[in-house]
Design an enzyme around this catalytic site. Structure first.
Site, PDB file in Angstrom:
ATOM      1  N   HIS A 265       2.509  -4.119  -5.783  1.00  0.00           N
ATOM      2  CA  HIS A 265       2.051  -3.635  -4.473  1.00  0.00           C
ATOM      3  C   HIS A 265       3.129  -3.859  -3.402  1.00  0.00           C
ATOM      4  O   HIS A 265       3.547  -2.915  -2.717  1.00  0.00           O
ATOM      5  CB  HIS A 265       0.762  -4.370  -4.100  1.00  0.00           C
ATOM      6  CG  HIS A 265       0.226  -4.002  -2.755  1.00  0.00           C
ATOM      7  ND1 HIS A 265      -0.804  -3.112  -2.587  1.00  0.00           N
ATOM      8  CD2 HIS A 265       0.596  -4.386  -1.500  1.00  0.00           C
ATOM      9  CE1 HIS A 265      -1.051  -2.962  -1.294  1.00  0.00           C
ATOM     10  NE2 HIS A 265      -0.222  -3.737  -0.613  1.00  0.00           N
ATOM     11  N   GLU A 266       3.585  -5.098  -3.292  1.00  0.00           N
ATOM     12  CA  GLU A 266       4.569  -5.399  -2.242  1.00  0.00           C
ATOM     13  C   GLU A 266       5.881  -4.657  -2.474  1.00  0.00           C
ATOM     14  O   GLU A 266       6.570  -4.284  -1.531  1.00  0.00           O
ATOM     15  CB  GLU A 266       4.811  -6.913  -2.133  1.00  0.00           C
ATOM     16  CG  GLU A 266       3.579  -7.729  -1.740  1.00  0.00           C
ATOM     17  CD  GLU A 266       2.867  -7.251  -0.476  1.00  0.00           C
ATOM     18  OE1 GLU A 266       3.540  -6.677   0.406  1.00  0.00           O
ATOM     19  OE2 GLU A 266       1.635  -7.441  -0.373  1.00  0.00           O
ATOM     20  N   HIS A 269       5.845  -1.364  -0.769  1.00  0.00           N
ATOM     21  CA  HIS A 269       6.240  -1.481   0.644  1.00  0.00           C
ATOM     22  C   HIS A 269       7.759  -1.637   0.739  1.00  0.00           C
ATOM     23  O   HIS A 269       8.414  -1.033   1.583  1.00  0.00           O
ATOM     24  CB  HIS A 269       5.596  -2.720   1.273  1.00  0.00           C
ATOM     25  CG  HIS A 269       4.118  -2.612   1.515  1.00  0.00           C
ATOM     26  ND1 HIS A 269       3.572  -1.662   2.335  1.00  0.00           N
ATOM     27  CD2 HIS A 269       3.071  -3.350   1.062  1.00  0.00           C
ATOM     28  CE1 HIS A 269       2.238  -1.821   2.387  1.00  0.00           C
ATOM     29  NE2 HIS A 269       1.912  -2.832   1.608  1.00  0.00           N
ATOM     30  N   GLU A 295       0.881   1.663   3.328  1.00  0.00           N
ATOM     31  CA  GLU A 295      -0.073   1.295   2.292  1.00  0.00           C
ATOM     32  C   GLU A 295      -0.190   2.395   1.236  1.00  0.00           C
ATOM     33  O   GLU A 295      -0.484   2.112   0.068  1.00  0.00           O
ATOM     34  CB  GLU A 295      -1.429   0.987   2.930  1.00  0.00           C
ATOM     35  CG  GLU A 295      -2.368   0.193   2.057  1.00  0.00           C
ATOM     36  CD  GLU A 295      -1.903  -1.230   1.754  1.00  0.00           C
ATOM     37  OE1 GLU A 295      -0.910  -1.693   2.345  1.00  0.00           O
ATOM     38  OE2 GLU A 295      -2.562  -1.882   0.914  1.00  0.00           O
TER      39      GLU A 295
HETATM   40 ZN    ZN Z   1      -0.003  -3.613   1.473  1.00  0.00          ZN
END
Ligand code: ZN
Length: 519
Positions: A265-266, A269, A295
């Site tokens: 997830h990170e 980003h 996101e």
């Molecule tokens: Zn996030």
């Protein structure tokens, strides 16, 4: 370039440098700073944020913007220079409404409240955090009132994270989503325990976990020459430039999912920030279009890819090699385990289906706190009653309830809706990506992620913050934000997982191996 534009850009360089300096101080506070540094760090951050604010909102910027408007000659509407001037004008006019003293007061309180929240959460005692949260809500209310004019305080705070999006629009999107998701969650609940995640809930050596997740995100395209990974209570991504992007994660020795999906997830980003072109660096446009867009990137990598069969056709043999306890577990059992739907307390570990319900709860409670309908002292009770309403659960303590997220401690009130908006957008973007580049799913199965990353770079990353989010969505997909594709994706994926009995799955995909006894 005119002298005036050159002068404006020099000021923006200062503003950006101060912003990145504050980011570094905040990152350090969350990772390596000893607890004794808290008071002084609050002063450092208050000063840097105040200077940043004063530099951007000074009279000189106003004069330069007027002069540049008269001169003209910025080129096409979507040229870098034209976009820089347009966005800076918006920022300038908006930020000028907030007094520098309030900016400093907020920055100082954010820094202190974060440390208080960490202790309060560790002890699962809301009363420790309550006074800090009361001050935070009051400061955010003052900020929203300054930013007005609007009959809706929440609009002003939402704009900080999702520019130009209105509370009423979010509510309409969420109401539509709720009507689709609640029956789906019920249907899945009716399917009993046909899916289990027991295989993920074993002992997993933390060192081996770290090695594996680093290898995965490197393969996805996160560049460790321009980034790093550290440990924090609450995972996040920040950056000092596209050449210095910091991810954080956390490891649970008893559950593989936390670090695995948290880090993917990170990295989503992080790859967004690494994809911002050098030309936009130090302009204040050198970041993502909005938090919702951000996101959409993290969720695309984490869920649409990271929880798909194709992704694990490539990575699963490597995971089994790293963790021999998974050797007897078939790919299909693993796929079902990582996609289990089960109402749970913690948002960041929620499955794709129930995730948005966690967001709706926070969206409603934040408005109630800001408008004074719910007192901060009553927030835990209000939280628990909404958890019961949305997910049929009552948290046994505040660490699993109202204290779980870092956001309110750092002043991020109005941020949560962007998570659900990002989910919706992630599916729209992925559908467009495979329409443009139909080879992407096959490449993913081969462990080749550059076709997808190249598409994201070209369509989204390279624009930084040049366009308002709604315009960027239209430029990429040809239409507005639309929850239709997201709902279809959820129905198809979880309909398939939960309509097949566990027995037929295990015999179809167990590669002849028996399923582990722990299931
Ligand atoms: Zn996030």
């Amino acid at each position: 370039m005119s002298d005036k534009l050159q002068r404006l850009k020099a000021i923006l360089n200062d503003v950006s440098d101060l912003d990145m300096t504050a980011n570094l101080l905040e990152w350090d506070q969350s990772t390596y700073m000893p607890p004794g540094g808290g008071e002084a760090r609050a002063d450092h951050l208050a000063t840097v944020r105040r200077l940043q604010h004063e530099r951007l909102t000074g009279d000189e910027v106003g004069r330069l913007l007027e002069d540049i408007a008269q001169e003209g000659g910025l080129g096409e509407e979507d040229s870098d220079d034209a976009c820089i001037v347009r966005v800076v004008k918006e920022d300038y006019e908006r930020r000028r409404k907030v007094p520098a003293s309030l900016v400093a007061e907020l920055a100082r309180h954010v820094s202190l409240a974060h440390g208080i929240w960490v202790r309060s959460r560790a002890e699962s005692d809301f009363s420790l955090f309550q006074p800090a949260l009361e001050t935070m809500v009051e400061l955010k209310r003052r900020q929203a009132e300054a930013l007005g004019p609007s009959g809706c305080l929440y609009d002003a705070l939402l704009h900080e994270f999702e520019p130009f999006m209105k509370t009423a629009q979010v509510k309409a999107v969420f109401d539509g989503l709720k009507a689709e998701i609640v029956p789906l969650v019920k249907a899945v609940g009716g399917a009993g325990d046909s899916v289990s995640d027991a295989v993920l809930r074993q002992r997993f050596d933390v060192g081996a976990q770290r090695e594996f997740v680093v290898a995965v995100v490197r393969r996805l395209g996160f560049d460790f020459d321009r980034g790093r990974l550290d440990l924090t209570v609450h995972p996040f991504c920040t950056n000092m430039s596209p050449g210095d992007v910091r991810l954080t994660t956390r490891f649970d020795p008893e559950f593989l999912g936390t670090a695995l999906f948290g880090t993917i997830h990170e990295s989503g980003h992080g790859m967004y920030e690494q994809g911002i072109p050098p030309a936009l660096r130090r302009t204040t446009l050198g970041t993502g279009a909005s938090l919702g867009f951000h996101e959409s990137q993290s969720r695309l990598w984490e869920n649409i890819l990271g929880r798909s069969r194709g992704f694990w056709r490539h990575f699963y043999p490597e995971l089994q090699a790293a963790f021999p306890q998974l050797a007897p577990v078939g790919l299909e059992t693993f796929y079902r385990a990582i996609n289990i739907v089960r109402p749970s307390f913690i948002r960041v570990e929620a499955d794709e289906l129930t995730y948005s319900l966690h967001i709706m709860l926070r969206f409603e409670l934040e408005q109630d706190l800001l408008d004074g309908r719910v007192r901060v002292a009553d927030a835990p009770a209000a939280w628990n009653s909404k958890m019961q309403e949305y997910l049929g659960l009552t948290p046994p303590n505040d660490a699993l309830g109202v204290l779980q997220d870092v956001h309110w401690s750092i002043g991020y009130i109005g941020y949560f809706p962007t998570y659900a908006l990002g989910n919706i957008l992630s599916v729209q973007l992925y559908e467009k990506a495979i329409l443009d580049a139909p080879g992407i799913p096959a490449a993913v199965e081969r462990g080749e992620f550059s076709p997808l990353l190249a598409w994201l770079r070209e369509k989204i990353h390279r624009h930084g913050r040049k366009y308002p989010p709604a315009e960027l969505i239209r430029r990429v997909t040809g239409g507005p934000l639309d929850s239709g594709p997201y709902v279809r994706y959820l129905k198809t994926k979880f309909g398939e997982i939960y309509s097949r009995p566990a027995r037929s799955i295990s015999s179809a995909s167990g590669r002849g191996r028996s399923r582990p006894r722990s299931q």
